[in-house]
Motif scaffolding. Sequence first.
Motif, short mmCIF file in Angstrom:
data_model
loop_
_atom_site.label_atom_id
_atom_site.label_comp_id
_atom_site.label_asym_id
_atom_site.label_seq_id
_atom_site.Cartn_x
_atom_site.Cartn_y
_atom_site.Cartn_z
N GLU A 334 0.86 -1.19 0.00
CA GLU A 334 0.00 0.00 0.00
C GLU A 334 0.89 1.24 0.00
O GLU A 334 1.52 1.56 0.99
CB GLU A 334 -0.93 0.01 1.21
CG GLU A 334 -1.86 1.22 1.26
CD GLU A 334 -2.66 1.41 -0.03
OE1 GLU A 334 -2.33 2.36 -0.78
OE2 GLU A 334 -3.60 0.63 -0.28
N ILE A 335 0.94 1.93 -1.14
CA ILE A 335 1.83 3.07 -1.31
C ILE A 335 1.18 4.38 -0.88
O ILE A 335 1.83 5.42 -0.78
CB ILE A 335 2.29 3.14 -2.79
CG1 ILE A 335 3.48 4.08 -2.95
CG2 ILE A 335 1.15 3.56 -3.69
CD1 ILE A 335 4.70 3.65 -2.23
N PHE A 336 -0.13 4.34 -0.60
CA PHE A 336 -0.86 5.54 -0.22
C PHE A 336 -0.20 6.21 0.99
O PHE A 336 0.04 5.59 2.01
CB PHE A 336 -2.31 5.19 0.11
CG PHE A 336 -3.14 6.36 0.56
CD1 PHE A 336 -3.59 7.29 -0.36
CD2 PHE A 336 -3.45 6.53 1.90
CE1 PHE A 336 -4.38 8.37 0.06
CE2 PHE A 336 -4.22 7.59 2.33
CZ PHE A 336 -4.68 8.52 1.40
N GLY A 337 0.09 7.52 0.86
CA GLY A 337 0.72 8.28 1.93
C GLY A 337 2.23 8.35 1.84
O GLY A 337 2.85 9.21 2.46
N TYR A 338 2.84 7.45 1.06
CA TYR A 338 4.29 7.42 0.94
C TYR A 338 4.78 8.05 -0.36
O TYR A 338 5.97 8.31 -0.51
CB TYR A 338 4.81 5.98 1.02
CG TYR A 338 4.54 5.33 2.35
CD1 TYR A 338 5.46 5.41 3.38
CD2 TYR A 338 3.35 4.63 2.59
CE1 TYR A 338 5.23 4.83 4.62
CE2 TYR A 338 3.10 4.04 3.81
CZ TYR A 338 4.03 4.14 4.82
OH TYR A 338 3.78 3.57 6.05
#
Length: 798
Positions: A334-338
């Motif tokens: 989960e790449i969301f936020g990074y």
Amino acid sequence: MADFEKLGVFYLGREFDPAAQAPTAEPLLYDSRDLTTHAVCVGMTGSGKTGLCVALLEEAAIDGIPAIAIDPKGDLGNLLLTFPALEPGDFRPWVDPGEAQRKGLTVDEYAAKTAETWRTGLAQWGEDGARIARFRNAVDIAIYTPGSDAGLPLSVLQSFAPPSGTVASDAGAVRDRIGAAVSGLLGLLGIDADPLKSREHILLANIFDHAWREGRALDLPAIINAIQKPAFDKVGVFDLESFFPSRERTGLAMAVNNLLASPGFSAWMSGEALDIQRLLFTPEGKPRLTVLSIAHLNDAERMFFVTLLLNELIAWMRNQSGTSSLRALLYMDEIFGYFPPSAQPPSKTPMLTLLKQARAFGVGVVLATQNPVDLDYKGLANAGTWLIGRLQTERDKMRVIEGLESALASGSGGLERGDIDRLLSNLTSRVFLMRNVHDDRPVLFQSRWALSYLRGPLTLAEIRTLMAGRRQASTATQEPVTSPTETSTSASARPPLGGDIAEQFLKPVTASDQAALYEARIAGLARLHFVDTKAGIDVWREAAYVAPLSRDGEVAWNDSQVLDNYANRVDSTPAASARYAQLPAAATRAASYRAWSQSLESHLYQHARLDVLICDELKLASRPDESEGDFRARLSQALREKRDAAVTELRARVQSRLTSLQDRVRRAEERVSREQSQYSQQKMQSAISIGATVLGALLGSRRLGSGTLGRATTAARSAGRMGREKEDVDRAEESADVLRQRVAALMAECEQEVTALQAKLDPHTIGIRKVPVGARKSDIGVTRVTLLWVPVDPGSER
């Protein structure tokens, strides 16, 4: 051999017919080298995204490609739930009792039903327990839990060590690494610091830069001391006190100290070091599938760890040779936020560096998300493969289409925006649209059944159960000095020494060492030169030899141990409340150390050897200090490159043979009568189509000869339509028989070559030999011999 078990290809599923709403018989075979241009997988919860990405990791493992998988949600621990026997008892500990109750079943009944579901699902996709066993045997799989001892603990403090190799000589790379490490540390303290404006960030960056220029590693105590008393007086043109007064620096030091003193932070300082080579390969050289579970951490801790990990991966990557073959994978679930479009979290800079530079080193990056709106699609323009599953909202769909168009310079790749919109609107679970820049057009496919049991996120307690047999002590990476000694262990005060005698103290490893009983050893620091022209060896090596000291003052260099990382493992001051074993009189005389220096030099000339490993097949030799396991890991990559080159050459030859077959079809076409029956037409067409399909599967490429095969099939149809007269039909049949024989011969030839390549390029069977290289006598230099006090268990006192 199954059609999808080919060289260097991943079996991801089967192509999907949108009209029939069903998968076709054609396997989707993805060339592993395409992943060097990275991939993005997008899909909502329930789209099958995790299952597809798990399948991709399984395929990489089967192909011997190591992977590091960052797991923010806890799903990837399912990769350890693999049961080759597919028995109900294997599944029983992992099925949900609540779900069984809701279905009106006992846990045993539900486990049996789950086992049958998995057995049936695998069979429908041409898989079975034997393939599960092949997956498990191909790699070492483990779950690490930084900040927790539920899985394998992981110490992050080594990440504050100065970079080495290629990175150390790249000022920009060092600057980026310092910036990311400082940002991650400040984020852990709850300080959102701008690298250009924050005093805290600028001060810490200067502390890191100063220490690393001197080759010194930093741990948290050293950082605290450096904040209070920096080794420099100016920051830019301002003096230190004007820039950041000491009273205010104390507040920052206290914040770091509070972090260090926190009971929960001790877990960050225990376990294996954060070593990318060890995360990718075992000490024996076997590839690993390493799951880094961070679901239990808070947001700041996750950002801190991910940032450090990415920087360590970049440093490791830059010390590898260039390659066009896939060397290793980094997957983030989960790449969301990074990787947001406008904000600059500490993780974004190293992630962007990987997307831009990793291809040259054969490192593939695969990023997945169920939140497609908040992604930096300009950064993702470096991704060559897009895997798009069912999306939750119209806004998500439009954002993905826009990102896809901006990421691919060639536009949508053969489909209009409206076509993509329609395809994405009709996707069902496990059906994905794949746009690969290495293919002519997008393809719709359904993902295959996962070999791993996808039971959902694992809790820390479940991870603890899975890793119970693998959990290691926190001291696994630092072996204590345990050489026997004949000195009396009767405790006393610290003995006085002559002014010319240096003494050092081995740093405590465990809590019990803090109130240590010290025993005397003799440490000799030497510089050696190993030269072997034939093996291409010409290296200097520095090493610290620690030997026991007998009661009569004799030093047994034959029983010495090499103490790695000596400078960072010793101190000039002892532990508090330490006691000292009796010291032989010889150790109090400076003349003894000069004699011991000479005896060490003689010992090194007779016994010091640098073992060099040679692989004659590949004409490769091990590097200095490279273990046999790491050398075998490097050989695996060299063999993979050789295999990929051989497959490319084989595809080129097959293309040439297919052209020859096309010419034969044309000659048959000229002789076919207009009166040829529908039966003859279908027979000719079927023969060519079947041959083309099997050839494509044998060589593992949907792209192989697609134009030639299409033309051959078209030619065959034309030939069939022309056949009407019996004499011409007979001649056409004769030509068709010749064509079928050629297709069959080409199929057999290709399969034989594939089998031969698999056997010849097996890293487990390739031979290596060991060549010992002695130290050059004229270059042996003992730089220092010193008294080393080593803490031992107080309970060992006699």
